[in-house]
Design a protein around this motif. Structure first.
Motif, PDB file in Angstrom:
ATOM      1  N   LEU A   1       4.186 -27.143 102.723  1.00 36.39           N
ATOM      2  CA  LEU A   1       3.357 -28.329 102.460  1.00 36.39           C
ATOM      3  C   LEU A   1       2.379 -27.986 101.344  1.00 36.39           C
ATOM      4  N   GLY A   2       2.327 -28.825 100.322  1.00 36.23           N
ATOM      5  CA  GLY A   2       1.471 -28.565  99.168  1.00 36.23           C
ATOM      6  C   GLY A   2       0.024 -28.317  99.540  1.00 36.23           C
ATOM      7  N   ALA A   3      -0.484 -29.145 100.457  1.00 39.00           N
ATOM      8  CA  ALA A   3      -1.904 -29.020 100.841  1.00 39.00           C
ATOM      9  C   ALA A   3      -2.162 -27.649 101.475  1.00 39.00           C
ATOM     10  N   GLU A   4      -1.245 -27.215 102.328  1.00 39.30           N
ATOM     11  CA  GLU A   4      -1.426 -25.917 103.007  1.00 39.30           C
ATOM     12  C   GLU A   4      -1.393 -24.768 102.001  1.00 39.30           C
ATOM     13  N   ALA A   5      -0.513 -24.893 101.009  1.00 37.41           N
ATOM     14  CA  ALA A   5      -0.417 -23.835  99.979  1.00 37.41           C
ATOM     15  C   ALA A   5      -1.693 -23.811  99.137  1.00 37.41           C
ATOM     16  N   ASP A   6      -2.243 -24.988  98.832  1.00 32.32           N
ATOM     17  CA  ASP A   6      -3.505 -25.053  98.074  1.00 32.32           C
ATOM     18  C   ASP A   6      -4.635 -24.391  98.865  1.00 32.32           C
ATOM     19  N   LEU A   7      -4.637 -24.554 100.202  1.00 30.58           N
ATOM     20  CA  LEU A   7      -5.711 -23.965 101.006  1.00 30.58           C
ATOM     21  C   LEU A   7      -5.641 -22.444 100.994  1.00 30.58           C
ATOM     22  N   TRP A   8      -4.429 -21.879 100.989  1.00 29.25           N
ATOM     23  CA  TRP A   8      -4.271 -20.430 100.865  1.00 29.25           C
ATOM     24  C   TRP A   8      -4.869 -19.967  99.522  1.00 29.25           C
ATOM     25  N   SER A   9      -4.505 -20.688  98.447  1.00 33.09           N
ATOM     26  CA  SER A   9      -5.006 -20.331  97.105  1.00 33.09           C
ATOM     27  C   SER A   9      -6.531 -20.412  97.067  1.00 33.09           C
ATOM     28  N   MET A  10      -7.094 -21.350  97.830  1.00 35.84           N
ATOM     29  CA  MET A  10      -8.563 -21.454  97.880  1.00 35.84           C
ATOM     30  C   MET A  10      -9.143 -20.213  98.558  1.00 35.84           C
ATOM     31  N   GLY A  11      -8.392 -19.672  99.506  1.00 35.27           N
ATOM     32  CA  GLY A  11      -8.834 -18.430 100.167  1.00 35.27           C
ATOM     33  C   GLY A  11      -8.845 -17.277  99.178  1.00 35.27           C
ATOM     34  N   VAL A  12      -7.805 -17.191  98.357  1.00 35.48           N
ATOM     35  CA  VAL A  12      -7.731 -16.127  97.342  1.00 35.48           C
ATOM     36  C   VAL A  12      -8.853 -16.312  96.334  1.00 35.48           C
ATOM     37  N   LEU A  13      -9.103 -17.572  95.984  1.00 35.25           N
ATOM     38  CA  LEU A  13     -10.171 -17.905  95.025  1.00 35.25           C
ATOM     39  C   LEU A  13     -11.537 -17.510  95.598  1.00 35.25           C
ATOM     40  N   LEU A  14     -11.769 -17.836  96.871  1.00 32.75           N
ATOM     41  CA  LEU A  14     -13.055 -17.518  97.502  1.00 32.75           C
ATOM     42  C   LEU A  14     -13.257 -16.009  97.533  1.00 32.75           C
ATOM     43  N   TYR A  15     -12.191 -15.297  97.820  1.00 35.89           N
ATOM     44  CA  TYR A  15     -12.264 -13.828  97.841  1.00 35.89           C
ATOM     45  C   TYR A  15     -12.640 -13.315  96.446  1.00 35.89           C
ATOM     46  N   ALA A  16     -12.020 -13.896  95.408  1.00 40.43           N
ATOM     47  CA  ALA A  16     -12.313 -13.476  94.017  1.00 40.43           C
ATOM     48  C   ALA A  16     -13.773 -13.772  93.675  1.00 40.43           C
ATOM     49  N   LEU A  17     -14.298 -14.895  94.136  1.00 44.13           N
ATOM     50  CA  LEU A  17     -15.707 -15.254  93.868  1.00 44.13           C
ATOM     51  C   LEU A  17     -16.645 -14.239  94.535  1.00 44.13           C
ATOM     52  N   LEU A  18     -16.339 -13.898  95.793  1.00 39.86           N
ATOM     53  CA  LEU A  18     -17.233 -13.039  96.583  1.00 39.86           C
ATOM     54  C   LEU A  18     -17.074 -11.552  96.272  1.00 39.86           C
ATOM     55  N   CYS A  19     -15.878 -11.165  95.797  1.00 42.04           N
ATOM     56  CA  CYS A  19     -15.605  -9.726  95.613  1.00 42.04           C
ATOM     57  C   CYS A  19     -15.470  -9.317  94.147  1.00 42.04           C
ATOM     58  N   GLY A  20     -15.027 -10.260  93.290  1.00 40.41           N
ATOM     59  CA  GLY A  20     -14.839  -9.936  91.869  1.00 40.41           C
ATOM     60  C   GLY A  20     -13.486  -9.328  91.589  1.00 40.41           C
ATOM     61  N   TYR A  21     -12.656  -9.224  92.622  1.00 39.02           N
ATOM     62  CA  TYR A  21     -11.263  -8.796  92.416  1.00 39.02           C
ATOM     63  C   TYR A  21     -10.387  -9.511  93.436  1.00 39.02           C
ATOM     64  N   LEU A  22      -9.062  -9.303  93.335  1.00 38.69           N
ATOM     65  CA  LEU A  22      -8.126 -10.087  94.150  1.00 38.69           C
ATOM     66  C   LEU A  22      -7.840  -9.427  95.496  1.00 38.69           C
ATOM     67  N   PRO A  23      -7.619 -10.220  96.546  1.00 35.91           N
ATOM     68  CA  PRO A  23      -7.305  -9.639  97.858  1.00 35.91           C
ATOM     69  C   PRO A  23      -5.944  -8.965  97.888  1.00 35.91           C
ATOM     70  N   PHE A  24      -4.992  -9.553  97.143  1.00 34.79           N
ATOM     71  CA  PHE A  24      -3.636  -9.001  97.082  1.00 34.79           C
ATOM     72  C   PHE A  24      -3.333  -8.745  95.611  1.00 34.79           C
ATOM     73  N   ASP A  25      -3.092  -7.475  95.268  1.00 37.40           N
ATOM     74  CA  ASP A  25      -2.843  -7.171  93.868  1.00 37.40           C
ATOM     75  C   ASP A  25      -1.918  -5.962  93.769  1.00 37.40           C
ATOM     76  N   ASP A  26      -0.970  -6.039  92.852  1.00 35.93           N
ATOM     77  CA  ASP A  26      -0.094  -4.893  92.600  1.00 35.93           C
ATOM     78  C   ASP A  26       0.680  -5.167  91.315  1.00 35.93           C
ATOM     79  N   ASP A  27       0.892  -4.142  90.518  1.00 33.57           N
ATOM     80  CA  ASP A  27       1.638  -4.330  89.260  1.00 33.57           C
ATOM     81  C   ASP A  27       3.098  -4.644  89.561  1.00 33.57           C
TER      82      ASP A  27
END
Ligand code: 7LV
Length: 334
Positions: free
Chosen positions: A187-213
């Motif tokens: 569901l598009g809305a549910e996927a957007d909410l996950w992305s908002m979680g990643v965004l919030l983490y980036a705002l609060l931490c300055g880096y990504l919660p899930f990251d790998d080359d």
């Protein structure tokens, strides 16, 4: 070359390129009648190739979306070779650069911005759209700390409404929901909410919660749903992140719950005011009068034309006069 932009002659004065995104170039320009700055996204149809449908999706979506936290599309010009999108100028640049410059944001500043992001997404979802490419690069700042969401090239308006499943795997991997990357229908809305979680983490931490080359390692990390909790995060922030970054979309917080979440309300006297502040039921008479005067037409003629919402030069002129008025300026044509 100047000739290519004959379509902009006598209406816009082009200035420097302010950015480029994949198949588009974005130039700063001046709307000559009002003297107001705009951003013009310029695309070459041949170079677009099979990305052309994405541009049509973005244009059609942006014509339907009018909100204080969405970058306003004001005019579309299509020639043989080019498509020009005249857009609201956002002098503050990308939220991404703002976070990088500050290393990370305080909880209260993150809340100040996150409430605006919630408002934009709540509005978009209410209009039946999912953005699907939420990330700090797609959130721009205007000149008074207001966020403007951009890049609707991947947005979706499911035929059967927002409870209709989507299947296209798209968006930026680091911000993509687990159900989206493992090819399930989602569901598009549910996927957007996950992305908002990643965004919030980036705002609060300055880096990504899930990251790998390595993209496969990245997918494994996302599907594990495990991320580091730095010491500076408050328990309230941790609980909201946990609610948003739920692997199971059915356990993930919904938009309706999010706008009343204690972390979102903390320090504010009211829930997120997500409704659009752009009132278009009746047109603004002062702006219409200014246009009628300049073109020596009757108010009714101009009003009838604007009501068509052709996204032509008059549409852009009307939007810009309205925005001038909202900024407390005299909506004047030079
Ligand atoms: C990383 N992206 C994929 C592209 C990047 C292009 C430059 C842009 N920009 C900047 O980077 N500044 C530094 C200044 C700036 C100022 N105002 C803008 C107003 C609108 C847009 C805009 C750009 C695109 Cl590609 C859109 O689809 C829409 Cl709907 C809007 N970009 C602007 C913009 C930011 C995004």
């Amino acid at each position: 070359s100047a000739l290519q932009y004959a379509a902009l002659q006598n209406t816009y004065e082009l200035h420097e390129t302010i950015g480029s995104g994949g198949f588009a170039k974005v130039k700063l320009a001046t709307h000559l009648l009002t003297g107001e700055k705009v951003a013009i996204k310029i695309m070459d149809k041949k170079a677009l190739g099979d990305d052309l449908p994405r541009v049509k999706i973005e244009i059609n979506a942006m014509k339907e979306l009018r909100h204080q936290h969405i970058c306003q599309l004001m005019q579309v010009i299509e020639t043989e070779e080019k498509i020009f999108m005249i857009l609201e100028y956002c002098p503050g640049g990308e939220l991404f650069d703002y976070i990088v410059a500050k290393d990370r944001l305080s909880e209260s500043e993150a809340r100040f911005f996150f409430r605006q992001i919630i408002a934009a997404l709540c509005y978009i979802h209410s209009k039946g759209y999912a953005h699907r490419d939420l990330k700090p690069e797609n959130l721009l700042l205007d000149d008074n700390q207001c966020l403007k969401l951009i890049d609707f090239g991947l947005c979706a308006k499911p035929k059967g409404g927002m409870d209709h499943l989507l299947s296209t795997c798209c968006g930026s991997p680091a911000y993509a929901a687990p159900e989206l990357i493992c090819g399930k229908n989602y569901l598009g809305a549910e996927a957007d909410l996950w992305s908002m979680g990643v965004l919030l983490y980036a705002l609060l931490c300055g880096y990504l919660p899930f990251d790998d080359d390595n993209i496969n390692m990245l997918y494994k990390k996302i599907q594990s749903g495990k991320y580091e909790l730095p010491s500076w995060l408050s328990s309230d922030s941790i609980s909201l992140l946990n609610d948003l970054l739920q692997i199971d979309p059915k356990k993930r917080i919904t938009m309706q719950q999010l706008i009343f979440h204690p972390w979102v309300l903390k320090g504010y006297s009211s829930a997120v005011d997500w409704q659009t502040r752009y009132y278009f039921k009746d047109l603004d008479r002062e702006s219409l009068a200014e246009i009628a005067l300049y073109f020596n037409k009757s108010l009714k003629e101009i009003s009838d034309h604007i009501q068509l919402w052709n996204y032509d030069f008059l549409t852009a002129t009307y939007y810009l006069l309205l925005f001038m008025k909202m900024q407390g300026k005299q909506p004047k044509i030079k």
